[in-house]
Design a protein around this motif. Structure first.
Motif, PDB file in Angstrom:
ATOM      1  N   GLY A  86      -5.530  11.414  -5.743  1.00  0.00           N
ATOM      2  CA  GLY A  86      -4.682  10.520  -4.765  1.00  0.00           C
ATOM      3  C   GLY A  86      -4.995   9.247  -4.941  1.00  0.00           C
ATOM      4  N   GLY A  87      -4.277   8.123  -4.508  1.00  0.00           N
ATOM      5  CA  GLY A  87      -4.617   6.890  -4.657  1.00  0.00           C
ATOM      6  C   GLY A  87      -3.700   6.117  -3.655  1.00  0.00           C
ATOM      7  N   VAL A  88      -3.945   4.747  -3.590  1.00  0.00           N
ATOM      8  CA  VAL A  88      -3.037   3.990  -2.654  1.00  0.00           C
ATOM      9  C   VAL A  88      -2.901   2.844  -3.466  1.00  0.00           C
ATOM     10  CG1 VAL A  88      -2.760   2.627  -0.694  1.00  0.00           C
ATOM     11  CG2 VAL A  88      -3.556   4.822  -0.619  1.00  0.00           C
TER      12      VAL A  88
ATOM     13  N   PHE B 193      -4.506  -0.715  -8.380  1.00  0.00           N
ATOM     14  CA  PHE B 193      -5.108  -0.043  -7.237  1.00  0.00           C
ATOM     15  C   PHE B 193      -6.336  -0.169  -7.376  1.00  0.00           C
ATOM     16  CE2 PHE B 193      -4.806   3.042 -10.775  1.00  0.00           C
ATOM     17  CZ  PHE B 193      -5.596   3.749 -10.699  1.00  0.00           C
ATOM     18  N   PHE B 194      -7.111   0.198  -6.270  1.00  0.00           N
ATOM     19  CA  PHE B 194      -8.791   0.139  -6.448  1.00  0.00           C
ATOM     20  C   PHE B 194      -9.181   1.652  -6.702  1.00  0.00           C
ATOM     21  CE2 PHE B 194      -7.660  -3.389  -3.541  1.00  0.00           C
ATOM     22  CZ  PHE B 194      -8.541  -4.511  -4.356  1.00  0.00           C
TER      23      PHE B 194
ATOM     24  N   ARG C 284       2.987   9.763 -10.220  1.00  0.00           N
ATOM     25  CA  ARG C 284       3.833  10.061  -9.317  1.00  0.00           C
ATOM     26  C   ARG C 284       3.616   9.187  -8.074  1.00  0.00           C
ATOM     27  NH1 ARG C 284       5.355  15.348 -11.168  1.00  0.00           N
ATOM     28  NH2 ARG C 284       4.985  15.203 -13.456  1.00  0.00           N
ATOM     29  N   LEU C 285       4.748   8.501  -7.784  1.00  0.00           N
ATOM     30  CA  LEU C 285       4.784   7.331  -6.881  1.00  0.00           C
ATOM     31  C   LEU C 285       5.543   7.810  -5.779  1.00  0.00           C
ATOM     32  CD1 LEU C 285       3.672   4.513  -5.925  1.00  0.00           C
ATOM     33  CD2 LEU C 285       5.473   3.542  -7.310  1.00  0.00           C
ATOM     34  N   THR C 286       5.338   7.419  -4.365  1.00  0.00           N
ATOM     35  CA  THR C 286       6.274   7.751  -3.313  1.00  0.00           C
ATOM     36  C   THR C 286       6.493   6.540  -2.648  1.00  0.00           C
ATOM     37  OG1 THR C 286       5.347   9.813  -2.957  1.00  0.00           O
ATOM     38  CG2 THR C 286       6.547   8.949  -1.336  1.00  0.00           C
ATOM     39  N   LEU C 287       7.884   6.145  -2.466  1.00  0.00           N
ATOM     40  CA  LEU C 287       8.422   4.733  -1.959  1.00  0.00           C
ATOM     41  C   LEU C 287       8.562   5.038  -0.385  1.00  0.00           C
ATOM     42  CD1 LEU C 287      11.206   3.591  -4.387  1.00  0.00           C
ATOM     43  CD2 LEU C 287       8.757   2.929  -4.071  1.00  0.00           C
TER      44      LEU C 287
ATOM     45  N   ARG D 271       0.908  -1.110  -0.098  1.00  0.00           N
ATOM     46  CA  ARG D 271       0.038   0.191  -0.215  1.00  0.00           C
ATOM     47  C   ARG D 271       1.158   1.140  -0.130  1.00  0.00           C
ATOM     48  NH1 ARG D 271      -5.207  -0.393   1.075  1.00  0.00           N
ATOM     49  NH2 ARG D 271      -5.546   1.618   2.101  1.00  0.00           N
ATOM     50  N   LEU D 272       1.126   1.594  -1.340  1.00  0.00           N
ATOM     51  CA  LEU D 272       1.906   2.872  -1.349  1.00  0.00           C
ATOM     52  C   LEU D 272       0.978   4.288  -1.774  1.00  0.00           C
ATOM     53  CD1 LEU D 272       5.086   1.262  -3.061  1.00  0.00           C
ATOM     54  CD2 LEU D 272       4.792   1.776  -0.690  1.00  0.00           C
ATOM     55  N   LYS D 273       1.293   5.188  -1.145  1.00  0.00           N
ATOM     56  CA  LYS D 273       0.595   6.404  -1.653  1.00  0.00           C
ATOM     57  C   LYS D 273       1.161   6.941  -3.263  1.00  0.00           C
ATOM     58  CE  LYS D 273      -0.142   8.397   2.813  1.00  0.00           C
ATOM     59  NZ  LYS D 273      -0.144   9.659   3.597  1.00  0.00           N
ATOM     60  N   PHE D 274       0.344   7.145  -4.072  1.00  0.00           N
ATOM     61  CA  PHE D 274       0.738   7.749  -5.451  1.00  0.00           C
ATOM     62  C   PHE D 274      -0.455   8.840  -5.929  1.00  0.00           C
ATOM     63  CE2 PHE D 274      -2.538   4.616  -6.650  1.00  0.00           C
ATOM     64  CZ  PHE D 274      -2.980   4.907  -7.901  1.00  0.00           C
ATOM     65  N   ARG D 275      -0.099   9.522  -7.023  1.00  0.00           N
ATOM     66  CA  ARG D 275      -0.985  10.607  -7.543  1.00  0.00           C
ATOM     67  C   ARG D 275      -1.003  10.149  -9.053  1.00  0.00           C
ATOM     68  NH1 ARG D 275       1.520  15.865  -6.635  1.00  0.00           N
ATOM     69  NH2 ARG D 275       3.528  14.519  -6.824  1.00  0.00           N
ATOM     70  N   PHE D 276      -2.283  10.598  -9.474  1.00  0.00           N
ATOM     71  CA  PHE D 276      -2.240  10.217 -11.085  1.00  0.00           C
ATOM     72  C   PHE D 276      -2.996  11.346 -11.719  1.00  0.00           C
ATOM     73  CE2 PHE D 276      -5.713   7.826  -9.306  1.00  0.00           C
ATOM     74  CZ  PHE D 276      -6.751   8.222 -10.252  1.00  0.00           C
TER      75      PHE D 276
END
Length: 759
Positions: free
Chosen positions: A671-673, A684-685, A699-702, A644-649
């Motif tokens: 925003g998404g996970v 992702f859902f 844009r994905l954050t590790l 479960r990583l935060k990301f934006r698209f």
């Protein structure tokens, strides 16, 4: 101008009756009135097209009992030229071809009187016997036997009692440079350099090579891809440095620097044509070696003139009509790749589209396009240029060559954002272009998604049309090879032609060159093979089954058409494997291409994630990959981990948006996970259904805080059952694949998935 000789010539032709009397009289009066010494009666007749020079000389010969000869058929002993100084032969414009005792036989192209012959007798101390021969042959034989520009060389030597090297050997460097500059700018040296360049242009040369050796220099022309030596006087070595300095001055190069390679360019006018010269020098133990590449000032070739078959021409124009993707033209240096790309750009260069090229160097001027010359010394590389031109709203771009991963990566990003890219690779055939991209580090799915086609090409020499005859001496083994590789029935005859050699082709039998092509569009089936890293030979077999004609087969077809010879095809085109020589399977239809098809669904195994193919669009048979399915079914390209990583698209429009922008407001992103993630994509859902093929900026954050960004594409969106929706009312499970991610970010993702444990 000798009035008595002119009247004699007029009377001979009048009595011969080969031309109307009024024409003869008009030309004779014009020659009498002319103040130009070269405008003799005979020359004006030929110049105005009233009679051929050869026919004119034959009339004189018959009337006066003087032999008419063809000098090209005569072998001349070297001792003859030792007796006749070059300046003497050029001044009186005669060619000495035989010396028996004290009698010298010379060829002239005009009527001469006893005074003319007496001057030569007095100057040489020999008895003179004259014959008639065409003026062009006399000049050609003088250049061949005395060397190109021999008369000019003689003038230079007369002006300088000692050689330039001897004169400057004991003076300072400043004096040496000054002396060279002065000599390089003298009328004689300028004239000599101009003579060599003009002679090369007239012979259709693409390059001039100036090569120094111990005690001598050599000048060679590359004509139709073959180097041919141009005879030059041995004395030229005495002022070779001055000649090179003259060429350097023309190309704005440093004449002082002789220890390092230099490159420059110049523009000259030859006849009615402007020529661009690319000049390159390198140091050698015996002085600088210099090469001049001769390029027409403007690109005038069209696609129809290049050598495409009608089917290939339709295919290529169809590829050019696509709005985005990459077309790679492959082949070795000097195989005509740039000419093909320029011809393609010429058709695309309309007022409705913006065309930008990035080249090293700019070879042809193409009006209506923006052309950029790379300059690595100031940081303007192919990659840097590509980044910059995106801000100039281009529709079509040409990249001179993809040499490294950085350039390839940016070109692919640009192609995937709605631009058509034309570029080149150095490979032996079309299928090897895939291996070349993979070898420099491009991911297979990016090649499958972004490349429209690979086009291999070679140049073969054309048979001279003026001396072309059927060749009955062709080897039976060659005929059998052609028959086998083209599938020609045993009873069908095969005709092969060859040039016999004539004045028009310089006795070579060839005149001009034409290209042979191998066009491999990246169909869905081939895209899937690229993704699974299938070997180039197998990809080539697949392309042949889909209808691709190989270089070899195209070459043999041109032999049957009487365009070229078997030797040219054997040398230019590699032999096909037996499995490739079969006729394409008639059951296999021509491919229809959908480059928008996604190469991978990151939530599935590799066997499920290959390039999707529909029954309507795929040219491959159902059993094309049966054997591979079982092998790949339990493998993945990259480790996939539930995380479960935060990301934006954000959704982007390939035609208008710029996914490379770093200053996009955060409000434009959703925003998404993630559900799971790999180095090739993630799932992702979401509440909203996203159509397959939709392009997203991710844009994905590790967990360590590293931010990654790339271009992605939706490959599937599965609607969940009511029992699966959960409290957040999530309705869809969405899978996306990364389309353009740099190698560093991909490595970070792969490391994260491996170290955290794979699912």
């Amino acid at each position: 101008m000798n009035s008595r000789i002119e009247k004699k010539a007029y009377q001979l032709l009048l009595n011969a009756g080969i031309l109307p009397a009024e024409d003869l009289e008009r030309v004779f009066l014009d020659s009498e009135a002319s103040k130009e010494p070269k405008d003799t009666f005979s020359r004006l007749l030929v110049k105005r097209g009233l009679v051929r020079e050869e026919d004119l000389l034959k009339v004189y010969a018959a009337k006066l009992g003087i032999p008419f000869v063809r000098l090209r058929d005569i072998e001349v002993e070297k001792s003859v030229f030792d007796k006749v100084p070059v300046k003497f032969a050029w001044y009186y414009l005669f060619f000495p071809f035989s010396l028996k005792g004290s009698k010298l036989s010379i060829a002239v192209s005009r009527l001469v009187d006893v005074n003319f012959l007496d001057e030569i007798r007095f100057g040489l101390g020999l008895d003179i016997e004259s014959v008639l021969a065409p003026e062009q042959e006399i000049e050609e034989m003088l250049r061949k036997n005395y060397g190109l520009g021999a008369d000019t060389v003689d003038k230079i030597l007369a002006q300088n009692s000692a050689s330039p090297e001897d004169e400057i050997s004991s003076v300072s460097l400043a004096s040496e440079v000054e002396d060279l500059e002065k000599l390089a700018e003298t009328a004689s040296v300028i004239q000599l350099v101009n003579q060599i360049i003009l002679d090369a242009c007239r012979k259709g040369a693409s390059d001039i090579h100036f090569e120094p050796y111990r005690g001598k220099v050599r000048v060679r022309y590359r004509i139709d891809g073959v180097l041919k030596e141009s005879p030059v006087p041995a004395e030229m070595r005495s002022f070779f440095s001055a000649m090179l300095s003259r060429i350097k001055i023309m190309a704005n190069l440093n004449i002082i620097e002789k220890r390092l390679p230099q490159d420059g360019k110049a523009r000259v006018k030859a006849g009615d044509q402007n020529l661009d010269l690319r000049v390159s020098s390198i140091p050698t133990p015996h002085g600088e070696s210099l090469v001049i590449r001769i390029l027409p000032g403007k690109m005038i070739r069209s696609l129809a003139d290049l050598g495409f078959s009608s089917a290939q021409l339709d295919t290529f124009r169809g590829l050019l009509a696509r709005p985005y993707g990459i077309i790679f033209v492959t082949g070795p240096t000097g195989s005509g790749k740039s000419t093909t790309l320029y011809a393609g750009l010429s058709e695309l260069n309309t007022g409705e589209k913006k065309v930008i090229t990035i080249e090293d160097p700019v070879e042809y001027e193409l009006e209506g396009t923006t052309q950029i010359q790379v300059a690595p010394d100031v940081g303007l590389t192919f990659a840097a240029g590509l980044r910059s031109v995106l801000r100039h709203d281009p529709d079509i771009m040409m990249v001179g060559e993809v040499r490294d991963l950085e350039t390839a990566d940016i070109a692919i990003r640009v192609a995937l954002t709605g631009h058509l890219i034309l570029s080149t690779l150095h490979t032996n055939d079309a299928a090897s272009g895939v291996n070349r991209l993979l070898d420099i580090g491009v991911e297979p799915y990016l090649v499958a998604s972004s490349v429209n086609a690979f086009i291999a090409q070679r140049l073969v020499r054309l048979i001279c049309p003026k001396c072309k005859k059927e060749d009955a001496s062709v080897s039976p083994s060659v005929l059998e090879t052609m028959r086998r590789e083209l599938g020609i029935p045993a009873g069908e005859s095969i005709k092969v032609f060859r040039g016999q050699g004539c004045d028009a082709c310089g006795r070579s039998g060839y005149q001009g060159r034409v290209a042979i092509y191998e066009i491999m569009p990246v169909s869905p089936a081939i895209g899937r093979a690229i993704f699974e890293r299938v070997q180039a030979e197998e990809i080539k077999r697949m392309a042949c089954r889909e209808g691709m004609e190989t270089l070899r087969r195209e070459g043999w077809k041109k032999v049957l058409q009487g365009v070229t010879t078997p030797e040219e095809v054997i040398e230019a085109a590699p032999a096909d494997h037996d499995a490739l020589t079969m006729n394409p399977d008639p059951a296999v239809s021509k491919p229809s291409f959908d480059l928008g098809a996604a190469p991978e669904d990151p939530t599935r195994t590799v066997s499920d994630s290959a390039v999707p193919m529909s029954s309507e669009s795929s040219p491959a048979r159902d059993d094309d990959f049966d054997e591979d399915e079982s092998f790949f079914s339990n493998r993945r390209s990259y480790v996939r981990r539930k995380a479960r990583l935060k990301f934006r698209f954000r959704e982007i429009d390939l035609e208008r948006d710029d996914f490379t922008a770093d200053d996009v407001p955060a409000a434009q992103y959703t925003g998404g996970v993630t559900e799971n993630v790999s180095a090739s994509g993630l799932s992702f859902f979401s509440k909203k259904e996203m159509a397959p093929g939709m392009t997203l900026d991710i844009r994905l954050t590790l967990p360590d805080g590293t931010d990654l960004s790339c271009l992605s594409r939706v490959v599937r969106a599965t609607k969940l059952l009511a029992s699966e929706s959960g409290p957040a009312a999530v309705n869809y499970q969405t899978g996306i694949t990364f389309l353009a991610i740099n190698s560093t970010d991909r490595a970070k993702l792969e490391k994260f998935c491996r170290e955290s444990g794979a699912s």
